[in-house]
Design an enzyme around this catalytic site. Structure first.
Site, PDB file in Angstrom:
ATOM      1  CD  GLU A 242     -22.398-115.424 -45.223  1.00 20.28           C
ATOM      2  OE1 GLU A 242     -21.614-114.479 -45.031  1.00 20.28           O
ATOM      3  OE2 GLU A 242     -22.058-116.624 -45.211  1.00 20.28           O
TER       4      GLU A 242
ATOM      5  CE  LYS B 299     -45.038-125.792 -47.837  1.00 22.72           C
ATOM      6  NZ  LYS B 299     -44.378-124.750 -47.019  1.00 22.72           N
TER       7      LYS B 299
ATOM      8  CB  SER C 299     -49.409-124.303 -48.173  1.00 27.53           C
ATOM      9  OG  SER C 299     -49.433-125.711 -48.314  1.00 27.53           O
TER      10      SER C 299
ATOM     11  CB  ILE D  86     -42.341-116.692 -52.373  1.00 24.34           C
ATOM     12  CG1 ILE D  86     -42.691-117.628 -53.524  1.00 24.34           C
ATOM     13  CG2 ILE D  86     -43.612-116.085 -51.780  1.00 24.34           C
ATOM     14  CD1 ILE D  86     -43.362-116.938 -54.687  1.00 24.34           C
TER      15      ILE D  86
ATOM     16  CG  ASN E 186     -46.128-125.284 -60.623  1.00 22.76           C
ATOM     17  OD1 ASN E 186     -45.138-125.908 -60.281  1.00 22.76           O
ATOM     18  ND2 ASN E 186     -47.310-125.864 -60.773  1.00 22.76           N
TER      19      ASN E 186
ATOM     20  CB  ILE F 238     -37.343-122.387 -39.316  1.00 15.85           C
ATOM     21  CG1 ILE F 238     -37.349-123.487 -40.388  1.00 15.85           C
ATOM     22  CG2 ILE F 238     -37.413-121.010 -39.957  1.00 15.85           C
ATOM     23  CD1 ILE F 238     -38.631-123.531 -41.208  1.00 15.85           C
TER      24      ILE F 238
ATOM     25  CB  VAL G 264     -41.041-125.806 -65.112  1.00 13.79           C
ATOM     26  CG1 VAL G 264     -42.130-124.787 -65.425  1.00 13.79           C
ATOM     27  CG2 VAL G 264     -40.755-126.663 -66.323  1.00 13.79           C
TER      28      VAL G 264
ATOM     29  CB  SER H 115     -40.174-119.148 -58.038  1.00 16.22           C
ATOM     30  OG  SER H 115     -40.652-120.444 -58.354  1.00 16.22           O
TER      31      SER H 115
ATOM     32  CE  LYS I  12     -45.046-129.535 -57.339  1.00 18.67           C
ATOM     33  NZ  LYS I  12     -45.583-128.266 -57.851  1.00 18.67           N
TER      34      LYS I  12
END
Length: 611
Positions: free
Chosen positions: A315, A420, A405, A292, A447, A341, A455, A451, A408
């Site tokens: 990296e 989340k 988010s 994403i 989903n 983060i 799945v 990505s 889920k």
């Protein structure tokens, strides 16, 4: 122009054509019967006229041109040469013999000379291209084009214009009755897409190309099934939402992918609205090298931000994305931060250094079974890391903060979804209690097909290995969206948000996981349950048979953007939440797994273990 021996065959051939042209001119002028006096004139003038024309042709460079590549430019040069040489010949004959020359013969001779000399060269070019076309077409793929519209016309035109691409368009199929039997560039509409099996067998078709960018997924699924029955490949053009400039071409023909087979149409979002807050802004994307995050970076770059900062702890993937972005957007001021983060000091340093206006927070641990076994990592990254980022955004005057988010997080059944949901609660708490001018908002995805770790790639690897394809439950369903849709929704949320909202797409009907598996097997040219087996393994801890985008205690409203919905902040005890969050982070620091699990349930009462 220098004389070369390879000019001789051309000169001799042209001399023969010039004799024929002059003699034919006399025959035409005197209607097939040349008077004796004019026949003597023909004989007397023949050598002079032919020599003058050959000399003019030679001087103009006509014999340096390769016949197989002759063009209209050579025809223009030849016409000028004929005019000049004819004029010189007539003047020469008059002054040498004081004999007049029939004007009509001069004109006819000039026309016949251009026709014969030019025609000979164009005939050579035609025969060369015909032989080349036949040799290429012998290796070409016979293809049916589904869609006799604008896109189909472009595809066929390009195929015929560029035989080197090795496509032989044997016909169209189109469901419009008015187009049946009609031709485009000589290629006939042979039937509807229901006739694919019959037409493929009759015409030895090897490939069907769906040239309808707006084709609904139901039509694509039907066509894929027909191609499977016919034993031919099926390809398509990008959808209308993938075509940035609205144009199509042969280079855009691609294999059918699983996104084309989703049970709903892609949602069109008003990306133009996004440019208002991204253009000229400093934008930070955390988790920027992920699926994403990287797509977000690609789309953000199109809006010409002042600066784009990609932050990720991976990296290698970050390096490859940097190389891609530098190549595609050389004018973009791109900065890379390799870091975590959870490192609050690094965040302060980064925000102080770059002073971002907009933050898209895509960094997260997202794999359900891994987070079930690594609860400390899930809390550290998804909760503490997110909190660090939000507090840093407040301190450094970020204007817009968008948290990515997941569905889920709705009435969660596992650790990942619960962490989340707590990240959403932190965001809503900061929006409620912060004195800073930062506008906080979140986006929930279903989903994201294709990505990393989703799945579809897992199924593809299982198919490549020969199977079996493993599905948790025969009735398991999920909402799916494309990576492009997901990124567009994030950008749209940044434009729509006024503070505290959670945005989501109206995802239509959920897709059965087993149906997705079967479609992927078919796209691989194999047969489900015959070539590749499907096995049901049972739900894992943290899994659910169905997933929702809106919680049992939440309310949802429409936005001004079609298909984009907004979950309102229902409110909770923010003071109590802060204390609960502090306790959770203390337990995580002590690695108290049992205590963390208990505290997660205390913070999110809708957290239900199903296994």
């Amino acid at each position: 122009m220098k004389f070369r021996l390879n000019h001789l065959p051309q000169i001799f051939f042209d001399a023969l054509l010039l004799v024929i042209a002059l003699y034919a001119s006399f025959l035409l002028r005197f209607e097939g019967s040349i008077p004796a006096g004019d026949l003597d004139l023909f004989r007397a003038s023949l050598l002079v006229i032919v020599l003058i024309k050959l000399v003019v042709f030679f001087i103009s460079g006509l014999y340096d041109r390769m016949w197989r590549y002759v063009s209209t430019r050579e025809l223009r040069v030849l016409s000028l040469d004929v005019i000049i040489s004819s004029a010189i010949a007539v003047i020469t004959l008059y002054y040498v013999s004081q004999t007049g020359f029939p004007r009509s013969v001069i004109i006819i001779d000039a026309l016949l000379t251009v026709f014969l000399v030019g025609g000979a060269r164009f005939t050579v070019r035609y025969l060369y291209e015909l032989q080349k076309h036949r040799s290429v077409m012998a290796e070409s793929v016979p293809a049916l084009i589904f869609g006799a519209g604008d896109s189909g016309e472009v595809i066929v035109r390009e195929m015929l214009k560029h035989p080197e691409v090795k496509y032989d368009p044997v016909g169209f199929v189109d469901d419009d009755p008015a187009k049946q039997g009609r031709r485009i560039h000589g290629v006939q509409v042979l039937g509807t897409h229901k006739d694919i099996v019959r037409l493929a067998a009759k015409n030895e078709v090897e490939e069907v190309i769906i040239a309808i960018p707006s084709a609904p997924s139901s039509v694509i699924r039907d066509t894929v099934a027909l191609c499977e029955a016919a034993g031919v490949n099926c390809k398509t053009l990008p959808g209308v939402f993938e075509l940035i400039d609205g144009t199509v071409g042969l280079n855009q023909i691609r294999a059918i992918n699983v996104e084309d087979l989703l049970g709903r149409e892609p949602v069109k979002l008003d990306i133009a609205e996004s440019s208002a807050y991204l253009s000229g802004a400093v934008v930070l994307v955390t988790g920027g090298a992920g699926s994403i995050g990287s797509e977000l970076c690609r789309q953000i770059a199109r809006f010409r931000p002042k600066q784009l900062i990609i932050m990720d702890h991976n990296e290698n993937d970050t390096y490859y994305l940097m190389m891609e972005m530098n190549q595609k957007y050389p004018e973009l001021d791109l900065k890379i931060v390799i870091g975590d983060i959870k490192d609050a000091a690094l965040l302060d340093y980064t925000f102080d250094r770059f002073k971002p206006d907009v933050v898209f927070h895509a960094a997260a641990h997202k794999h359900v079974p891994l987070m079930q076994e690594n609860i400390i990592a899930a809390v550290g990254n998804n909760i503490t890391g997110s909190k660090n980022l939000m507090y840093a955004a407040e301190r450094h005057g970020v204007k817009r903060f968008v948290l990515i988010s997941t569905d889920k997080a709705v009435d969660p059944t596992g650790i990942m979804g619960t962490t989340k949901r707590i990240a959403e609660m932190i965001l809503q708490s900061r929006n409620k209690n912060s004195k800073a001018a930062t506008t906080f908002m979140a986006v929930r995805f279903g989903n994201v097909i294709g990505s990393n770790g989703s799945v579809a790639p897992i199924f593809r690897r299982q198919i490549e290995a020969g199977g079996p394809v493993t599905v948790t439950h025969k009735d398991a369903t999920r909402y799916f969206m494309s990576v492009s849709e997901a990124a567009k929704l994030v950008l749209q949320a940044g434009a729509l948000g006024r503070g505290g909202e959670v945005f989501l797409l109206d995802m239509g009907e959920p897709v059965k996981i087993v149906d997705l598996a079967r479609n992927l097997i078919r796209l691989s040219g194999l047969r489900p349950d015959v070539d590749i087996k499907i096995e049901f393994t049972g739900l894992r801890q943290g899994d659910a048979i169905t997933e929702d985008l809106v919680g049992s205690e939440e309310t949802v409203e429409k936005t001004k953007q079609d298909k984009v919905l907004m979950v309102l902040d229902g409110g909770f005890d923010y003071a109590a939440f802060k204390g609960q969050l502090d306790k959770l982070e203390k337990l995580a620091g002590e690695h108290d797994v049992a205590g963390i699990d208990s505290q997660l349930h205390a913070i999110v009462p809708t957290f239900k273990k199903i296994t």
